[in-house]
Design an enzyme around this catalytic site. Sequence first.
Site, short mmCIF file in Angstrom:
data_model
loop_
_atom_site.label_atom_id
_atom_site.label_comp_id
_atom_site.label_asym_id
_atom_site.label_seq_id
_atom_site.Cartn_x
_atom_site.Cartn_y
_atom_site.Cartn_z
N GLY A 43 0.82 -1.22 0.00
CA GLY A 43 0.00 0.00 0.00
C GLY A 43 0.84 1.26 0.00
O GLY A 43 0.55 2.23 -0.71
N CYS A 44 1.90 1.25 0.79
CA CYS A 44 2.77 2.43 0.89
C CYS A 44 3.55 2.64 -0.41
O CYS A 44 3.74 3.78 -0.84
CB CYS A 44 3.71 2.31 2.09
SG CYS A 44 2.81 2.23 3.65
N THR A 45 3.98 1.55 -1.01
CA THR A 45 4.69 1.64 -2.28
C THR A 45 3.76 2.21 -3.35
O THR A 45 4.15 3.12 -4.09
CB THR A 45 5.23 0.26 -2.71
OG1 THR A 45 6.14 -0.21 -1.69
CG2 THR A 45 5.95 0.33 -4.04
#
Length: 147
Positions: A43-45
């Site tokens: 998700g952060c990527t």
Amino acid sequence: MLSEGTKAPLFRAESTQGWIDLAEYIGTRPIVLIFYPMDDTPGCTTQLCAVRDAEPSYTGFNALVLGVNPGSKESHEKFAAKHGYDFPLVVDMNGEIRRQYDIGKTLGFLMQHRVVIVIDLEGKIAFAEKGLRPTEEIMEVLKRIAG
């Protein structure tokens, strides 16, 4: 999280591009703070790659974009190098910045919430929303505060 219209707390912290002192940017350019839970997770990527890919749009508004999470400088540097992030990832290992912005934690209080904050030229919060915010939504805020 702090609400819109609130004066944005200032901080000075280490990042992947040296020390960031928010006070140097207030009044000169809009600031986008992206609080994200962890380096190099799916998700952060996805979230930060969207920022990377929209760099010309952010540049068009002269916006300073900062990723913020409790990871170490080394972790941030590996994450930024792996994905080609050219914006600073700020080190908040002790959670001080997260607490200043009243960003909560999730998953048994292990990880900070995913929140996007936009600070206007007067140093006030113009936008504060949880979750993976679409680039278009952030651009609309930047367009609105640009006048």
